[in-house]
Design a protein around this motif. Structure first.
Motif: not given
Length: 371
Positions: A178-188
């Motif tokens: 979902g969106e939260a995981a995808r945003a966290r991947a960008h932070l990674l």
């Protein structure tokens, strides 16, 4: 070091938190944090700035000003003692008049290792080393690996279903998480110096390999493509945008120079490698070349073939596993390929370090156990 007080631990923890701000932005330098403390109060804070300069110590001392005289400096890594593009941090610390210096761990760089500590001690500063040393070494593990083994830290990012599938048999994969995981991947991505995909994934997914979070666009990493067969056309977005985002293309040596010139004219740095045709050697060759360019932290994002080649070579240090609460089944595409193990003893083993809920998804973070 002598028995640390709770106050010492508090300030070193703060220095380490400051150091983390530099991850993905300071290569080839380490990410360092420094807190200058007087009378139980922080009077100066600093962390390594983008590009590696100014250093954390000079930033913290600048903010502390004359109040640094007689104070204690908490530093997450041994201060440099050699003349590079900036004067030694040991000189700045000595000139500031600090009385005590608490250092988390020694710097593995042979130009520094032990010399910074010795210079401070010779100047009459009380130096203590070793507080939160394991945390400090792990934080800068990419820098340590670069200096000690000639390669960067490698983190493998996977986004899968519960049963380890990255797509349906048809190739459909948007969106498993979902969106939260995808945003966290960008932070990674923002915490790594470079991001790598294989040529097949680049061709199939047309990824931008950048950071798309508000205010963090400038933290997009160097883009790296491993493409021995040159599947990536010159018209591909990764090639067309190479003058905007630094892009490296690793390929085999047998390609015609006229063909490679097309990529170079678009701004791609092409590296024709000896060993690119050997699956067991190609990852090591790429990592060595990245380390020579000063990169310390590499994020692998796919695909399964590329991930498997690094796992087989024993070159994955961390797993960043985003898992969605769905099942795809055995006909789906797996996140990794065959490791061809003959015994369980040969299996790469990772230790789970954290679980991070992200909406309905979960990020599981693992660190490779030492052999």
């Amino acid at each position: 070091m002598a028995t640390a007080t709770s106050e010492d631990r508090l300030w070193m923890t703060a220095a380490l938190a400051l150091a983390r701000r530099g991850l993905g932005r300071v290569s080839p330098n380490p990410a360092v944090g420094c807190v200058v403390v007087a009378a139980g109060r922080a009077i100066g804070r600093g962390w390594t700035q983008p590009g590696g300069r100014p250093h954390a110590e000079t930033e913290a001392l600048r903010r502390a000003g004359p109040a640094a005289r007689g104070a204690t400096a908490y530093i997450s890594l041994e201060p440099c003692s050699h003349h590079g593009k900036t004067p030694p941090c040991t000189d700045a610390l000595i000139e500031s008049g600090i009385k005590r210096c608490v250092i988390s761990c020694e710097d593995p760089d042979p130009r520094v290792s032990g010399r910074g500590i010795a210079a401070l001690q010779q100047a009459g500063i009380d130096v203590e080393v070793g507080l939160c040393a394991d945390t400090a070494r792990e934080l800068n593990r990419g820098f340590f690996l670069n200096k000690l083994t000639g390669r960067p830290l490698v983190s493998l990012k996977l986004a899968t279903s519960l049963d380890g599938r990255i797509a349906l048999a048809s190739g459909e994969s948007k969106w498993i998480t979902g969106e939260a995981a995808r945003a966290r991947a960008h932070l990674l991505r923002a915490s790594h110096d470079a991001i790598l995909v294989g040529g097949g994934t680049a061709l199939a997914d047309n990824p931008r390999l950048d950071v798309r979070l508000p205010g963090l666009d400038a933290r997009s990493p160097v883009r790296v493509v491993m493409d021995r067969r040159l599947q990536l056309p010159v018209e591909h977005d990764l090639v067309a945008q190479a003058r905007i985002r630094p892009t490296l293309l690793f390929t085999a040596k047998q390609h015609d120079e006229a063909v490679l010139a097309g990529y170079r004219e678009s701004g791609v740095e092409v590296v024709a490698c000896e060993g690119a045709d050997d699956d067991s050697r190609f990852p090591e060759v790429v990592l060595k070349a990245l380390a020579e360019r000063g990169l310390t932290r590499l994020l692998l994002e796919g695909g399964a073939g590329t991930a498997t080649s690094f796992l087989r070579a024993g070159l994955v240090d961390r797993l960043e596993w985003f898992r969605a609460p769905m099942l795809i089944g055995a006909d789906g595409l797996p996140g990794t390929g065959r490791l061809e193990l003959e015994s369980l003893v040969q299996a790469p083993v990772f230790r789970r370090e954290a679980l991070e809920p992200l909406g309905e998804d979960l990020l599981e973070r693992y660190r490779r156990e030492a052999a």
